[in-house]
Motif scaffolding. Sequence first.
Motif, PDB file in Angstrom:
ATOM      1  N   VAL A 177       0.853  -1.196   0.000  1.00  0.00           N
ATOM      2  CA  VAL A 177       0.000   0.000   0.000  1.00  0.00           C
ATOM      3  C   VAL A 177       0.889   1.246   0.000  1.00  0.00           C
ATOM      4  CG1 VAL A 177      -1.689   1.339   1.301  1.00  0.00           C
ATOM      5  CG2 VAL A 177      -1.973  -1.130   1.072  1.00  0.00           C
ATOM      6  N   PHE A 178       1.942   1.223   0.814  1.00  0.00           N
ATOM      7  CA  PHE A 178       2.878   2.351   0.823  1.00  0.00           C
ATOM      8  C   PHE A 178       3.519   2.544  -0.547  1.00  0.00           C
ATOM      9  CE2 PHE A 178       7.287   3.797   1.287  1.00  0.00           C
ATOM     10  CZ  PHE A 178       7.050   5.088   1.723  1.00  0.00           C
ATOM     11  N   ALA A 179       3.867   1.445  -1.203  1.00  0.00           N
ATOM     12  CA  ALA A 179       4.473   1.549  -2.536  1.00  0.00           C
ATOM     13  C   ALA A 179       3.524   2.232  -3.515  1.00  0.00           C
ATOM     14  CB  ALA A 179       4.850   0.159  -3.050  1.00  0.00           C
ATOM     15  N   GLY A 180       2.222   1.939  -3.392  1.00  0.00           N
ATOM     16  CA  GLY A 180       1.245   2.595  -4.259  1.00  0.00           C
ATOM     17  C   GLY A 180       1.138   4.082  -3.989  1.00  0.00           C
ATOM     18  N   VAL A 181       1.179   4.457  -2.708  1.00  0.00           N
ATOM     19  CA  VAL A 181       1.168   5.876  -2.346  1.00  0.00           C
ATOM     20  C   VAL A 181       2.409   6.570  -2.920  1.00  0.00           C
ATOM     21  CG1 VAL A 181       1.234   7.536  -0.437  1.00  0.00           C
ATOM     22  CG2 VAL A 181      -0.163   5.450  -0.245  1.00  0.00           C
ATOM     23  N   HIS A 182       3.551   5.897  -2.767  1.00  0.00           N
ATOM     24  CA  HIS A 182       4.806   6.464  -3.270  1.00  0.00           C
ATOM     25  C   HIS A 182       4.773   6.616  -4.790  1.00  0.00           C
ATOM     26  CE1 HIS A 182       9.217   6.233  -4.318  1.00  0.00           C
ATOM     27  NE2 HIS A 182       9.192   7.231  -3.455  1.00  0.00           N
ATOM     28  N   LYS A 183       4.177   5.664  -5.472  1.00  0.00           N
ATOM     29  CA  LYS A 183       4.069   5.753  -6.931  1.00  0.00           C
ATOM     30  C   LYS A 183       3.285   6.994  -7.338  1.00  0.00           C
ATOM     31  CE  LYS A 183       2.368   3.212 -10.970  1.00  0.00           C
ATOM     32  NZ  LYS A 183       1.681   1.967 -11.434  1.00  0.00           N
ATOM     33  N   TYR A 184       2.172   7.244  -6.647  1.00  0.00           N
ATOM     34  CA  TYR A 184       1.381   8.433  -6.970  1.00  0.00           C
ATOM     35  C   TYR A 184       2.190   9.699  -6.673  1.00  0.00           C
ATOM     36  CZ  TYR A 184      -2.492  11.718  -7.234  1.00  0.00           C
ATOM     37  OH  TYR A 184      -3.303  12.780  -7.580  1.00  0.00           O
ATOM     38  N   ALA A 185       2.908   9.718  -5.533  1.00  0.00           N
ATOM     39  CA  ALA A 185       3.683  10.898  -5.156  1.00  0.00           C
ATOM     40  C   ALA A 185       4.754  11.215  -6.189  1.00  0.00           C
ATOM     41  CB  ALA A 185       4.312  10.684  -3.783  1.00  0.00           C
ATOM     42  N   ARG A 186       5.347  10.179  -6.771  1.00  0.00           N
ATOM     43  CA  ARG A 186       6.389  10.404  -7.788  1.00  0.00           C
ATOM     44  C   ARG A 186       5.814  11.042  -9.040  1.00  0.00           C
ATOM     45  NH1 ARG A 186      10.158   5.295  -8.759  1.00  0.00           N
ATOM     46  NH2 ARG A 186      11.150   6.866 -10.065  1.00  0.00           N
TER      47      ARG A 186
END
Length: 405
Positions: free
Chosen positions: A23-32
Amino acid sequence: MKDKKRIGVQMEIDQPYKRHVSVFAGVHKYAREKSDWHLVVDDWASRSILVQPDRPIPFDGIIGRLSSQDIVRAHRRQFPIVNVLFETDEKNTTGVYPDYAACGRLRAEHLLSRGFRNFGTLTSYHSPAHNIESSSFATTVRSEGYPCKGLYLEGPWTVMGDTESNYRRWKRVRKQIETWLDDWQVPMGLFIADVDIARVIIESCYDRGWNVPEDVAIVAGTNEEELCLHPEPSLTSLEIPYETIGYEAARLLDQLIHQSNKSANRRAKEPATKLFLAPTGVVARRSTDFFAIDNELIRQALRYIDVNLHRAVSIDDVANALLVSRRKLTSEFRRHLNRTVAGEVQRLRIERVKRELLSTELTVKEIAERSGFASLRTLNDAFVRVVGCAPRDYRNTALRSEDSS
């Protein structure tokens, strides 16, 4: 940095489960993808929302596995949050979660396709998510006319600390399980909520002389590879799109932050958004690698059909693969399944299509090709005849049901 949105991520990523790190990886993907987002990993981010109007909040929004208290704090300050922990879901809170009803159906359909006719579920009263999933599982198998014996454990099955009270609690849980097993009629197909308790069930089955998966087939938990693969037997599990959950949670938080520029009255009229994402699919392993049929020839035939469903499979293909006559194969299918070989191939294909419709975003044409149908029209005709509606209608009905849940 001062122009960037500061996003608090309260995800407990020190726990290496996909429901945390993916889930964190998905948040990070959006942030990038955003030029104005700065992620701050802080498991105490919600503490900054304490109800003190004159206290500044160091974040523009928070995504996380939020507690009920976290949510209350945010609402009192009209602060934008997105929750990804279903156990604390609130009606007026935006959240993104797995579709647990779809998860239950998918697990049940997997075991039904392997010929099991007796079923059970093992969950805890303390998990709303697991309760929805087990209810959906039971409804699915009962709609096919088969029994399902559910067990809700009185308390958590994992207890920390070598204390006498914890030991007594664990003994009560074991007694519940053993009493439940006494009432089984094997072969059984099981949904067990977590992998750790599935291992306990497996050992209890072995103590009674039952084998996995021949006597007891198990679909357990979510696809945490290291936990599911070791020790043997490896466990069939469900893949959940956790990274997509994180990405969608970030997208929704971005919208909430944008809306925060509107008046409080305007915001109050906008209902909270809920997204429920379907599972990616079943990850089949040894614990369900079996067809619950007494006849060895039929088991081998069903396994051959299952492996080859992506292409055209005729009765001659099956008979030649098993080195038996067409007549013998036809006779055994009618005797043990009360169906023709072609009828069983069609049934298994329709079940695969239903799973693909509910658990993927593939087009109906792509699903037809993956399921061995000669054309989209052939699939549509067969699906309407068996299910009573077109594949697209079946998918849309399920989606509407999820939206209203």
